[in-house]
Design an enzyme around this catalytic site. Sequence first.
Site, PDB file in Angstrom:
ATOM      1  N   GLU A 189       1.431  -7.069   3.505  1.00 40.24           N
ATOM      2  CA  GLU A 189       2.218  -7.069   2.270  1.00 40.24           C
ATOM      3  C   GLU A 189       1.709  -8.113   1.273  1.00 40.24           C
ATOM      4  O   GLU A 189       2.488  -8.753   0.567  1.00 40.24           O
ATOM      5  CB  GLU A 189       3.706  -7.290   2.582  1.00 40.24           C
ATOM      6  CG  GLU A 189       4.308  -6.192   3.445  1.00 40.24           C
ATOM      7  CD  GLU A 189       5.810  -6.332   3.637  1.00 40.24           C
ATOM      8  OE1 GLU A 189       6.336  -7.434   3.400  1.00 40.24           O
ATOM      9  OE2 GLU A 189       6.447  -5.348   4.022  1.00 40.24           O
ATOM     10  N   GLU A 260       5.782   0.821   7.810  1.00 38.48           N
ATOM     11  CA  GLU A 260       7.080   0.240   8.180  1.00 38.48           C
ATOM     12  C   GLU A 260       8.211   1.068   7.597  1.00 38.48           C
ATOM     13  O   GLU A 260       8.504   0.984   6.403  1.00 38.48           O
ATOM     14  CB  GLU A 260       7.213  -1.211   7.696  1.00 38.48           C
ATOM     15  CG  GLU A 260       6.336  -2.198   8.432  1.00 38.48           C
ATOM     16  CD  GLU A 260       6.664  -3.646   8.069  1.00 38.48           C
ATOM     17  OE1 GLU A 260       7.752  -3.893   7.480  1.00 38.48           O
ATOM     18  OE2 GLU A 260       5.841  -4.527   8.361  1.00 38.48           O
TER      19      GLU A 260
END
Length: 699
Positions: A189, A260
Amino acid sequence: MAQKEKLVVKWRWWWPLALVLTAAWGGAQGGNVTYDGRSLIINGEHKIVFSGSIHYPRSTPEMWPSLISKAKQGGIDVIQTYVFWNLHEPKQGQYDCSGRRDIVRFIKKIQAQGLYVTLRIGPFIESEWTYGGLPVWLHDIPGIVFRSDNEPFKYQMQKFTAKIVNLMKSHNLYASQGGPIILSQIENEYGTIEPAFHEGGPRYVHWAAQMVVGLHTGVPWVMCKQDDAPDPVINACNGMECGRTFKGPNSPHKPSIWTENWTSFYQAFGNEPYLRSAENIAYNVALFVAKKGSYVNYYMYHGGTNFGRTSATFMITAYYDEAPLDEYGLIRQPKWGHLRDLHAAIKSCSKTILSSTQATLSLGGQQEAYVFRESKTECAAFLENKDNREVTVRFHSIPYKLPPKSISILPDCRSVAFNTAKVNAKYSTRTMKPVVHFKSAEQWEVYKEAIPSIVHTTLRANRLLDQISTAKDKSDYLWYIFRFRHSNSQSFLSASSHGHILHAFVNGVLAGSAHGIHNNVSFTMNRNIKLRKGVNHISFLSATVGLPDSGAHLERKVAGLRSVRVGDRDFNHHTWGYQVGLLGEKLQIYTVTGSSKVQWKRLGRSTNPLGWYKTTFDAPPGNNPIALDLGSMGKGEVWVNGESIGRYWVSFVTPKGNPSQRWYHIPRSLLKPSGNLLVLFEEETGDPLRISLDTVTLS
């Protein structure tokens, strides 16, 4: 398949090893792993794969086979895990892969059951894990700037990444070697903080991509939430609604991957649990696949337990307990069963989905059909109803009732095999049954943690030190101690802290406590205090609850005392003494050997702050999971047979007045048949006589 979708990715000039491999593959696994614009290709076959995150250090080796088996039964094809740098290299140059850290053993257990593996090396992982998985010793490397185009950091990151890759290679664990690892991830991320590093951010991204491609794993690499992931690294989506929010691959030659899909959400002390329904998860998975997504990972499929001091700032010990497999590894229904049925429905028509072009048809104002047709006889469809009410639509001249906010899957474009809003799995109830009580004072012994004096401190400074830099994660605790002369008996104490908890003792007596919250760890404690005429001693016990795990410039984050005033006097640049950790920690009195180093006393009628409590118990019969009910305690840490099962903070209640966590998992593998040592350190004034050991069952 359209011609443009058949084009296998062409590697950039710096791609040193083509991903068309020839190694043999055993069982359900395969050696040739590549991709194109439609999906991963394993042994020449396009695949829609369902993945589940199970983190090896958040359970025990004894639990791994059962967790993997239950995931497989739930239609999971891939087990995804992070690699935890600060566990594997707790001291610079000293590596540890023992016990719960045995990542090789974990991957081989997955391989033994015929599943694939996605390895998220990071090595920054966030994951609500202390310091985002980075070892604290990085903090002391001169000139280091984490996760940036910074030579000291890049050197250490590359060294560790290569260490893990070579470890995997040495055990033949990559698909290119006949192993189960089909996908690897670098960074995590990073796109959310990349702008903070200006032009250096993209340089770091390109360096990281080029670095890992050069490690020659023979399987594709991925970066999540990284829209600018350089070729051939795949950019992927994280979140709850990637079917709606994902911008898509940044190249027509890359597949659409969801790394995710949050099955619930992490929970911090003081916060209520987040409950995400099985229907909502299934809806978003179906939508992602309908929009040509081909890889979905559930984060978490089993969350497990943040043992010891591994959780990040203010995180509870239970991690993603609302996942399809709960903290104890028990099947949570209907989430597990509903997703299993979803997987079966999609897999029943996956070949049609992957080999056909997709067409989108309007069935109404808020209704659409996603149709995959290969021939007159091969057809699959997803009928979506975005509306909050049930509607009837006509598809291929046949009427279909679509429940509110749902998707129906038609593997043959005629019969509904699955609807995301219709749950057939029965709801399960988890029950905690007390089986061992500790209600007799004669069962307990207590040791009072000493409040140190400045004369006994060896670390001194004429300023307030940062707790992270000073304690270096050797303990949650740092004592700040000073003394001064005062002429009046009454005064006012004001202390500001960057977190996370502060206990103030004036001349050995608790004067007050205060703490921050997850979203704002800083706070100020103001108290009226009684002083002596003459020399007064003030001792602050500052405690962290995990280190921060996210954000740019993590190396700059601080904790602990920032300013202190008594009356109108400022003591920020006074002479301060410091003690890292507790005496009980130093002596390891939570172990059998260490507990003999101090004088324990029988438990009296009253309890005092900073108390150590010790007792023993026999293991309950049976195989059901075990949990310690600490509903009567305040805040502290608990050990069983010398192993920390985590921090507890029962006194920090949610807005509804409940503890964020009351039960604490004790894996059965930690227990002996009899004589198990239970030790708690209690910062506040909890009541150990109301603790119980409970078995966990599902009905």
